[in-house]
Design a protein around this motif. Structure first.
Motif, PDB file in Angstrom:
ATOM      1  N   HIS A  31       0.886  -0.979   0.471  1.00  0.00           N
ATOM      2  CA  HIS A  31       0.083   0.230   0.275  1.00  0.00           C
ATOM      3  C   HIS A  31       0.919   1.309   0.368  1.00  0.00           C
ATOM      4  CE1 HIS A  31      -3.476  -2.328   0.887  1.00  0.00           C
ATOM      5  NE2 HIS A  31      -2.773  -2.688   1.440  1.00  0.00           N
ATOM      6  N   PRO A  32       0.585   2.240  -0.950  1.00  0.00           N
ATOM      7  CA  PRO A  32       1.494   3.462  -0.767  1.00  0.00           C
ATOM      8  C   PRO A  32       0.859   4.743   0.418  1.00  0.00           C
ATOM      9  CG  PRO A  32       0.003   3.047  -2.646  1.00  0.00           C
ATOM     10  CD  PRO A  32      -0.062   2.196  -1.904  1.00  0.00           C
ATOM     11  N   LEU A  33       1.530   5.326   1.235  1.00  0.00           N
ATOM     12  CA  LEU A  33       1.125   5.363   1.946  1.00  0.00           C
ATOM     13  C   LEU A  33       0.205   6.810   2.289  1.00  0.00           C
ATOM     14  CD1 LEU A  33       0.882   5.648   5.227  1.00  0.00           C
ATOM     15  CD2 LEU A  33       3.273   6.845   5.364  1.00  0.00           C
ATOM     16  N   CYS A  34      -0.719   7.054   1.743  1.00  0.00           N
ATOM     17  CA  CYS A  34      -1.921   8.525   2.165  1.00  0.00           C
ATOM     18  C   CYS A  34      -2.250   8.671   2.890  1.00  0.00           C
ATOM     19  CB  CYS A  34      -3.031   7.574   1.044  1.00  0.00           C
ATOM     20  SG  CYS A  34      -2.511   7.530  -0.728  1.00  0.00           S
ATOM     21  N   ARG A  35      -3.355   7.891   3.824  1.00  0.00           N
ATOM     22  CA  ARG A  35      -3.350   8.425   5.844  1.00  0.00           C
ATOM     23  C   ARG A  35      -3.590   6.492   5.995  1.00  0.00           C
ATOM     24  NH1 ARG A  35      -8.585   9.984   6.585  1.00  0.00           N
ATOM     25  NH2 ARG A  35      -9.352   8.785   5.438  1.00  0.00           N
ATOM     26  N   ALA A  36      -2.362   6.690   6.565  1.00  0.00           N
ATOM     27  CA  ALA A  36      -2.108   4.999   7.433  1.00  0.00           C
ATOM     28  C   ALA A  36      -2.844   4.708   8.297  1.00  0.00           C
ATOM     29  CB  ALA A  36      -0.943   5.437   8.652  1.00  0.00           C
ATOM     30  N   GLU A  37      -4.119   5.680   8.988  1.00  0.00           N
ATOM     31  CA  GLU A  37      -5.461   5.058   8.882  1.00  0.00           C
ATOM     32  C   GLU A  37      -6.691   4.014   8.322  1.00  0.00           C
ATOM     33  OE1 GLU A  37      -6.272   9.332   8.868  1.00  0.00           O
ATOM     34  OE2 GLU A  37      -4.834   8.250   9.312  1.00  0.00           O
ATOM     35  N   GLY A  38      -6.764   4.558   6.926  1.00  0.00           N
ATOM     36  CA  GLY A  38      -6.499   3.694   5.573  1.00  0.00           C
ATOM     37  C   GLY A  38      -6.776   3.069   5.099  1.00  0.00           C
ATOM     38  N   ILE A  39      -4.725   2.464   5.766  1.00  0.00           N
ATOM     39  CA  ILE A  39      -4.555   1.266   4.999  1.00  0.00           C
ATOM     40  C   ILE A  39      -5.082   0.281   6.013  1.00  0.00           C
ATOM     41  CG2 ILE A  39      -2.481  -0.214   5.100  1.00  0.00           C
ATOM     42  CD1 ILE A  39      -0.376   2.236   5.257  1.00  0.00           C
ATOM     43  N   PRO A  40      -5.671  -0.738   5.236  1.00  0.00           N
ATOM     44  CA  PRO A  40      -6.473  -1.924   6.181  1.00  0.00           C
ATOM     45  C   PRO A  40      -5.671  -3.903   5.863  1.00  0.00           C
ATOM     46  CG  PRO A  40      -6.249  -2.970   3.461  1.00  0.00           C
ATOM     47  CD  PRO A  40      -5.911  -1.362   3.553  1.00  0.00           C
ATOM     48  N   LEU A  41      -5.648  -4.092   7.387  1.00  0.00           N
ATOM     49  CA  LEU A  41      -4.399  -4.770   7.958  1.00  0.00           C
ATOM     50  C   LEU A  41      -4.503  -6.370   8.076  1.00  0.00           C
ATOM     51  CD1 LEU A  41      -3.165  -2.509  11.327  1.00  0.00           C
ATOM     52  CD2 LEU A  41      -2.266  -2.604   8.610  1.00  0.00           C
ATOM     53  N   VAL A  42      -4.726  -7.050   6.875  1.00  0.00           N
ATOM     54  CA  VAL A  42      -5.323  -7.675   6.844  1.00  0.00           C
ATOM     55  C   VAL A  42      -4.487  -9.107   7.609  1.00  0.00           C
ATOM     56  CG1 VAL A  42      -6.118  -9.786   4.902  1.00  0.00           C
ATOM     57  CG2 VAL A  42      -6.462  -6.988   4.301  1.00  0.00           C
ATOM     58  N   GLY A  43      -5.082 -10.385   7.966  1.00  0.00           N
ATOM     59  CA  GLY A  43      -3.795 -11.145   8.176  1.00  0.00           C
ATOM     60  C   GLY A  43      -5.106 -12.289   9.773  1.00  0.00           C
ATOM     61  N   GLY A  44      -4.177 -12.604  10.982  1.00  0.00           N
ATOM     62  CA  GLY A  44      -4.397 -13.826  11.530  1.00  0.00           C
ATOM     63  C   GLY A  44      -3.918 -14.314  11.448  1.00  0.00           C
ATOM     64  N   GLY A  45      -3.024 -15.014  10.322  1.00  0.00           N
ATOM     65  CA  GLY A  45      -2.618 -16.217  11.062  1.00  0.00           C
ATOM     66  C   GLY A  45      -1.892 -16.417  11.074  1.00  0.00           C
ATOM     67  N   GLY A  46      -0.947 -17.146  11.130  1.00  0.00           N
ATOM     68  CA  GLY A  46       0.690 -18.295  11.085  1.00  0.00           C
ATOM     69  C   GLY A  46       1.519 -16.665  10.752  1.00  0.00           C
ATOM     70  N   THR A  47       3.123 -16.778  10.734  1.00  0.00           N
ATOM     71  CA  THR A  47       4.100 -16.050  11.160  1.00  0.00           C
ATOM     72  C   THR A  47       5.102 -15.835  10.229  1.00  0.00           C
ATOM     73  OG1 THR A  47       3.330 -14.866  13.000  1.00  0.00           O
ATOM     74  CG2 THR A  47       4.915 -13.855  12.112  1.00  0.00           C
ATOM     75  N   ASP A  48       5.258 -15.300   8.844  1.00  0.00           N
ATOM     76  CA  ASP A  48       6.606 -16.188   8.562  1.00  0.00           C
ATOM     77  C   ASP A  48       7.063 -14.621   7.332  1.00  0.00           C
ATOM     78  OD1 ASP A  48       8.481 -16.666   7.450  1.00  0.00           O
ATOM     79  OD2 ASP A  48       8.341 -18.781   6.655  1.00  0.00           O
ATOM     80  N   LEU A  49       7.497 -14.209   8.618  1.00  0.00           N
ATOM     81  CA  LEU A  49       8.201 -12.140   7.925  1.00  0.00           C
ATOM     82  C   LEU A  49       9.021 -12.226   6.742  1.00  0.00           C
ATOM     83  CD1 LEU A  49       8.067  -9.732  10.317  1.00  0.00           C
ATOM     84  CD2 LEU A  49       6.429 -10.442   9.346  1.00  0.00           C
ATOM     85  N   ARG A  50       9.233 -13.562   6.655  1.00  0.00           N
ATOM     86  CA  ARG A  50      10.630 -13.543   5.113  1.00  0.00           C
ATOM     87  C   ARG A  50      10.105 -13.763   3.935  1.00  0.00           C
ATOM     88  NH1 ARG A  50      12.572 -19.860   6.909  1.00  0.00           N
ATOM     89  NH2 ARG A  50      10.003 -19.823   7.466  1.00  0.00           N
ATOM     90  N   THR A  51       8.891 -13.827   4.068  1.00  0.00           N
ATOM     91  CA  THR A  51       7.761 -13.376   2.655  1.00  0.00           C
ATOM     92  C   THR A  51       7.889 -12.617   2.406  1.00  0.00           C
ATOM     93  OG1 THR A  51       5.980 -14.131   4.075  1.00  0.00           O
ATOM     94  CG2 THR A  51       6.499 -15.860   3.593  1.00  0.00           C
ATOM     95  N   GLY A  52       7.288 -11.247   3.935  1.00  0.00           N
ATOM     96  CA  GLY A  52       7.925  -9.925   3.837  1.00  0.00           C
ATOM     97  C   GLY A  52       8.545  -9.459   3.389  1.00  0.00           C
ATOM     98  N   PHE A  53       9.917  -9.268   3.719  1.00  0.00           N
ATOM     99  CA  PHE A  53      11.173  -9.603   3.518  1.00  0.00           C
ATOM    100  C   PHE A  53      11.251  -9.531   2.026  1.00  0.00           C
ATOM    101  CE2 PHE A  53      12.795  -9.034   8.001  1.00  0.00           C
ATOM    102  CZ  PHE A  53      13.152  -8.150   7.816  1.00  0.00           C
ATOM    103  N   ALA A  54      10.396 -10.512   1.083  1.00  0.00           N
ATOM    104  CA  ALA A  54      10.724 -10.815  -0.173  1.00  0.00           C
ATOM    105  C   ALA A  54      10.265  -9.828  -1.619  1.00  0.00           C
ATOM    106  CB  ALA A  54      10.655 -13.006  -0.491  1.00  0.00           C
ATOM    107  N   ARG A  55       8.734 -10.021  -0.617  1.00  0.00           N
ATOM    108  CA  ARG A  55       8.087  -9.447  -1.428  1.00  0.00           C
ATOM    109  C   ARG A  55       8.456  -7.488  -1.496  1.00  0.00           C
ATOM    110  NH1 ARG A  55       6.158  -6.561  -4.561  1.00  0.00           N
ATOM    111  NH2 ARG A  55       3.829  -6.020  -4.562  1.00  0.00           N
ATOM    112  N   ALA A  56       8.722  -7.298   0.155  1.00  0.00           N
ATOM    113  CA  ALA A  56       9.204  -5.775  -0.074  1.00  0.00           C
ATOM    114  C   ALA A  56      10.312  -5.362  -1.209  1.00  0.00           C
ATOM    115  CB  ALA A  56       9.294  -5.768   1.436  1.00  0.00           C
ATOM    116  N   LEU A  57      11.136  -6.076  -1.299  1.00  0.00           N
ATOM    117  CA  LEU A  57      12.411  -6.551  -1.809  1.00  0.00           C
ATOM    118  C   LEU A  57      12.617  -6.078  -3.294  1.00  0.00           C
ATOM    119  CD1 LEU A  57      15.320  -8.232   0.260  1.00  0.00           C
ATOM    120  CD2 LEU A  57      15.209  -5.837   0.285  1.00  0.00           C
ATOM    121  N   ARG A  58      10.994  -6.730  -3.628  1.00  0.00           N
ATOM    122  CA  ARG A  58      10.995  -6.999  -5.653  1.00  0.00           C
ATOM    123  C   ARG A  58       9.513  -5.306  -5.374  1.00  0.00           C
ATOM    124  NH1 ARG A  58       9.029 -12.293  -4.127  1.00  0.00           N
ATOM    125  NH2 ARG A  58       6.674 -10.796  -4.237  1.00  0.00           N
ATOM    126  N   ILE A  59       9.862  -4.645  -4.631  1.00  0.00           N
ATOM    127  CA  ILE A  59       9.396  -3.220  -5.153  1.00  0.00           C
ATOM    128  C   ILE A  59      10.267  -2.078  -5.604  1.00  0.00           C
ATOM    129  CG2 ILE A  59       8.286  -0.862  -4.034  1.00  0.00           C
ATOM    130  CD1 ILE A  59       7.629  -2.842  -1.128  1.00  0.00           C
TER     131      ILE A  59
END
Length: 416
Positions: free
Chosen positions: A326-354
């Protein structure tokens, strides 16, 4: 704090005064180190007893003559509580924050500090002197801190009758003309004061249940002082963003000065551009709604740390899978979807592809995740939501599992 009395004309009855201190140490043994660290100074200029920020206790001889030992013991505990709870340092910070100046405003702080102490200091062997300031006498709730009380106290009504009150600079930070000051005899250095606080905190945590809840909370903070985490987080981001290689690129818009040494060759110059930041927010089931709300507040703080350029900040919710960027327009408008397990390695990989790639990755998480085995190509800051029981199991199927600590290549700041 204590009852209003005359100053008297006789010599100070030190036997009675020290008997009261011994009684205080017997009924509040966890405060004994602090009680015996105080150096007493006879003074006819204080109404009762008072302390300065250097751990001297000024005592009125007349007040000692007129006060029973059990009440004097309570006053000993009250005065040393001002020093242990750093009311003088907190008073100075409050004065700067709220613009409070002059003796009248410092009196308001003194009353607020007394309210913080007196709601649970008496009883169990300590008698309150007549006129002791308590929150209920000012129609205020119990269990609050000096900072909360000072905003609600007005010097009118019942509070106006407390103009005689003076617990000294140790209670509100304002030096009195009768203070011996930093160069006077028998004062404690800052290191000695910290050592006394540490010993008292050890005594409280070593015997849980023997001290009131407010003292137990104080002892916990003495061992783990709260960090100015928002400032630390912003500083960590700024430091990462300003490091060598971050936000740097070559440009032909301004030729390099080295081109003069190579006729016919135009070399680009190294230009610094505003850094790009990608924020990975842990949205797994172990992160509470309150922590997710706090994470959005941190996104705003991160934006300020990079000069307020929202177009340079992206937010990536992630649990076991990376979500939409999500590009940052208003922080309070960002949908924080999730609720499952945790593996932030996927987040690192996705962030480095931006595209364009971030110069800094900020991860907001409770730490219950696996981390990349290889250091990312950009700087990393980890904001950790604290967990009280850091060594309990995080997996029902594996009772011995404890999550890895953040890697050494990340700058870690505890949030909250």
């Amino acid at each position: 704090m204590e009852a209003r009395t005359g100053t008297g004309t006789g010599a100070l009855d030190r036997d009675k005064l020290f008997a009261a201190r011994l009684h205080a140490a017997r009924v509040r043994p966890y405060l004994a180190t602090a009680l015996f660290a105080l150096h007493t100074v006879e003074s006819r200029r204080v109404p009762t007893m008072a302390v300065d920020r250097h751990w001297r206790c000024y005592v009125s001889p007349g007040f000692v003559d007129r006060t029973p030992v059990e009440m004097l013991a309570g006053v000993w505990v009250h005065e040393v509580s001002h020093l242990l709870r750093d009311h003088h340092g907190r008073g100075d910070r409050l004065a700067r924050e709220l613009g409070l100046t002059g003796p009248a405003e410092r009196l308001r702080m003194n009353i607020a500090a007394d309210c913080e102490i007196n709601d649970d200091v008496y009883g169990h062997g300590l008698l309150p002197p007549a006129g002791a300031v308590r929150p209920d006498s000012l129609q205020l709730p119990e269990g609050q801190l000096m900072e909360e009380y000072v905003r609600r106290i007005r010097l009118e009504g019942n509070a106006a009758a407390l103009a005689w009150l003076d617990c000294g600079s140790g209670a509100d930070g304002l030096e009195r003309d009768w203070d011996l000051g930093p160069d006077g005899a028998h004062g404690l250095s800052r290191q000695e004061q910290d050592a006394v606080r540490f010993r008292v905190a050890q005594g409280i945590t070593g015997r849980p249940g023997s001290a009131p809840e407010s003292w137990q909370r104080w002892a916990e903070e003495a061992f783990h002082p709260p960090q100015p985490w928002r400032e630390l987080l912003g500083a960590a981001v700024r430091s990462a963003a300003s490091g060598s290689g971050a936000g740097e690129d070559y440009s032909y818009g301004r030729p390099s000065r080295r081109s003069a040494g190579l006729p016919g060759v135009v070399l680009p110059s190294l230009r610094r551009r505003p850094p790009r930041v990608s924020v990975i927010i842990d949205t797994s089931g172990s992160v509470s709604d309150a922590e997710l709300g706090s994470a959005l507040l941190e996104v705003a703080a991160i934006t300020r740390a990079v000069g307020g350029r929202r177009d340079l900040v992206t937010v990536l919710p992630c649990d076991a899978a990376a979500r939409l960027v999500h590009p940052l327009c208003r922080a309070e408008g960002i949908p924080l979807v999730g609720g499952g397990g945790t593996d932030l390695r996927t987040g690192f990989a996705r962030a480095l592809r931006i595209e364009p790639r971030p110069d800094v990755i900020v991860v907001l998480t409770d730490g219950q995740t696996r981390w990349p085995a290889v250091r990312p190509s950009c700087r990393t800051v980890v904001g950790l939501f604290p967990r009280e029981h850091s060594r309990r199991s995080w997996r029902e199927e594996d009772p011995d599992y404890v999550p890895d600590a953040p890697p050494a290549w990340a700058r870690v700041v505890t949030i909250g």
